[in-house]
Design a protein around this motif. Structure first.
Motif, short mmCIF file in Angstrom:
data_model
loop_
_atom_site.label_atom_id
_atom_site.label_comp_id
_atom_site.label_asym_id
_atom_site.label_seq_id
_atom_site.Cartn_x
_atom_site.Cartn_y
_atom_site.Cartn_z
N PHE A 77 0.78 -1.23 -0.02
CA PHE A 77 -0.01 -0.20 -0.05
C PHE A 77 0.93 1.28 -0.04
O PHE A 77 0.60 2.22 -0.83
N SER A 78 1.76 1.25 0.90
CA SER A 78 2.91 2.43 0.80
C SER A 78 3.43 2.68 -0.44
O SER A 78 3.71 3.97 -1.05
N GLY A 119 -2.97 3.08 -3.88
CA GLY A 119 -2.36 2.14 -2.69
C GLY A 119 -3.03 0.68 -2.58
O GLY A 119 -2.55 -0.29 -2.41
N THR A 120 -4.31 0.88 -2.95
CA THR A 120 -5.26 -0.28 -2.54
C THR A 120 -4.82 -1.31 -3.57
O THR A 120 -5.01 -2.57 -3.48
N ALA A 121 -4.90 -0.89 -4.90
CA ALA A 121 -4.62 -1.51 -6.00
C ALA A 121 -3.39 -2.44 -6.10
O ALA A 121 -3.27 -3.41 -6.44
N ALA A 122 -2.45 -1.54 -5.34
CA ALA A 122 -1.16 -2.15 -5.48
C ALA A 122 -1.07 -3.30 -4.50
O ALA A 122 -0.32 -4.39 -4.65
N ALA A 123 -1.58 -3.09 -3.23
CA ALA A 123 -1.63 -4.28 -2.20
C ALA A 123 -2.47 -5.38 -2.98
O ALA A 123 -2.08 -6.67 -2.60
N VAL A 124 -3.52 -5.20 -3.48
CA VAL A 124 -4.38 -6.26 -4.13
C VAL A 124 -3.48 -7.12 -5.38
O VAL A 124 -3.48 -8.23 -5.17
N VAL A 125 -2.69 -6.33 -6.14
CA VAL A 125 -1.96 -6.86 -7.27
C VAL A 125 -0.74 -7.61 -6.41
O VAL A 125 -0.40 -8.61 -7.07
N GLY A 126 -0.26 -6.70 -5.60
CA GLY A 126 1.00 -7.43 -5.02
C GLY A 126 0.80 -8.81 -4.20
O GLY A 126 1.68 -9.58 -4.36
N LEU A 127 -0.31 -8.84 -3.77
CA LEU A 127 -0.68 -10.10 -3.11
C LEU A 127 -1.24 -11.21 -4.11
O LEU A 127 -1.22 -12.42 -3.84
N LEU A 128 -1.87 -10.65 -5.10
CA LEU A 128 -2.34 -11.72 -5.98
C LEU A 128 -1.39 -12.34 -6.93
O LEU A 128 -1.56 -13.64 -7.12
N GLY A 198 -1.11 -9.16 -15.92
CA GLY A 198 -0.63 -7.97 -16.59
C GLY A 198 -1.78 -7.46 -17.52
O GLY A 198 -2.08 -6.33 -17.46
N ILE A 199 -2.15 -8.37 -18.50
CA ILE A 199 -3.19 -8.06 -19.39
C ILE A 199 -4.34 -7.92 -19.02
O ILE A 199 -5.05 -6.78 -19.32
N THR A 200 -4.53 -8.69 -17.97
CA THR A 200 -6.08 -8.43 -17.04
C THR A 200 -6.29 -7.29 -16.57
O THR A 200 -7.20 -6.69 -16.46
N ILE A 201 -5.07 -6.80 -15.89
CA ILE A 201 -4.85 -5.53 -14.87
C ILE A 201 -5.09 -4.36 -15.77
O ILE A 201 -5.86 -3.56 -15.60
N PHE A 237 -0.42 -1.99 -17.79
CA PHE A 237 0.45 -3.30 -17.80
C PHE A 237 1.83 -3.27 -17.17
O PHE A 237 1.95 -4.09 -16.26
N SER A 238 2.54 -2.34 -17.50
CA SER A 238 4.01 -2.41 -16.68
C SER A 238 3.92 -2.23 -15.22
O SER A 238 4.78 -2.56 -14.62
N GLY A 239 2.71 -1.30 -14.89
CA GLY A 239 2.70 -1.16 -13.39
C GLY A 239 2.38 -2.43 -12.62
O GLY A 239 2.80 -2.75 -11.61
N GLY A 240 1.58 -3.21 -13.26
CA GLY A 240 1.08 -4.35 -12.78
C GLY A 240 2.13 -5.50 -12.70
O GLY A 240 2.35 -5.81 -11.69
N VAL A 241 3.05 -5.54 -13.68
CA VAL A 241 4.22 -6.33 -13.64
C VAL A 241 5.05 -5.94 -12.59
O VAL A 241 5.66 -6.70 -11.90
N THR A 242 5.50 -4.68 -12.40
CA THR A 242 6.26 -3.98 -11.50
C THR A 242 5.94 -4.26 -9.99
O THR A 242 6.71 -4.71 -9.12
N VAL A 243 4.42 -4.14 -9.84
CA VAL A 243 4.10 -4.19 -8.44
C VAL A 243 3.80 -5.75 -8.07
O VAL A 243 4.41 -6.21 -6.99
#
Length: 261
Positions: A77-78, A119-128, A198-201, A237-243
């Motif tokens: 989240f941070s 931040g919430t989206a990053a937490a969900v993606v990073g845990l997923l 990444g494509i789904t996000i 896409f690149s943000g999803g891969v990074t997180v």
């Protein structure tokens, strides 16, 4: 004069009566010794003398897993909040993204709801990401070190910065960012789950952004893909891969979620 009990114990029948009791005492002694030896063996084998031992151990593992999950969520989240503040500031300064004057806050001249949402989206993606890897049985082992994660973050920031540069047209910019985004995935991920997520996000985030812009929450200058810029899915896409890489790195060494019988 001999005593009466001396005559009694010297009698053959008394000796016969005493022999069974002596034999029982001798037979009970090895059994007691075996019982004393069984306790260290049980302790060495890790047996818990308490009937609540296995249940207490499972409860402790579950508590540890949930504690680690909360810690990773806070870190992700941070990270999402910081990236949102920095990258959104660049988009606003280059007049790529326009917010109404009444929603602009004082912190980095960004709308107040952008950092918590990112931040919430990053937490969900990073845990997923590590969760999908675990369910597919394909643990991600390509470049699993923090130095690679930091380079991935730097490339993502560079891609976002390139989106604000002046190109001849939006199509050329979109193709360039698409190639850079795929290059980021190939360099730091190379997993099928990473590509699919990444494509789904990118699809879901683009759809949500279209709805926000359609309802007048904010807008993009020179939109060429309905209400937004055509290169925006590449950023998502690149943000999803990074997180996702950050979430995978945080999940290294974490035991799997304990299953309750």
């Amino acid at each position: 004069m001999p005593r009466l009990h001396d005559h009694f114990w010297s009698c053959p029948c008394a000796g016969a009566a005493r022999r069974p009791s002596l034999q029982r005492a001798r037979a009970a002694k090895p059994v007691a010794e075996l019982g004393d030896m069984s306790a260290p063996v049980a302790q060495a084998a890790g047996a818990d003398p308490s009937p609540r031992g296995p249940r207490a151990g499972a409860s402790g593992r579950a508590n540890s897993w949930h504690h680690d999950l909360v810690q990773r969520s806070l870190v992700l989240f941070s990270v999402g909040v910081v990236l949102a503040l920095v990258l959104n500031l660049l988009q606003i300064q280059r007049n790529v993204t326009l917010f109404p004057d009444e929603v602009i806050a004082t912190i980095f001249s960004s709308a107040w709801w952008v950092p918590p949402c990112c931040g919430t989206a990053a937490a969900v993606v990073g845990l997923l990401y590590p969760c999908i890897d675990s369910h597919l049985g394909e643990p991600h082992k390509f470049k699993r070190e923090w130095a690679s994660v930091m380079r991935c973050i730097a490339v993502f920031v560079g891609i976002n910065h390139a989106s604000a540069l002046d190109f001849a047209n939006n199509v050329q910019l979109s193709l360039t960012l698409a190639a850079l985004s795929l290059g980021l995935w190939w360099t730091f991920d190379r997993s099928r789950s990473g590509l699919g997520l990444g494509i789904t996000i990118a699809f879901l985030a683009t759809l949500i952004t279209q709805l926000l812009v359609y309802n007048g929450v904010y807008q993009y200058t020179s939109p060429d893909f309905l209400y937004i810029r055509s290169w925006l899915p590449c950023i998502f896409f690149s943000g999803g891969v990074t997180v996702g890489n950050i979430g995978r790195q945080l999940a290294m060494g974490v035991p799997e979620k304990p299953h309750s019988d």
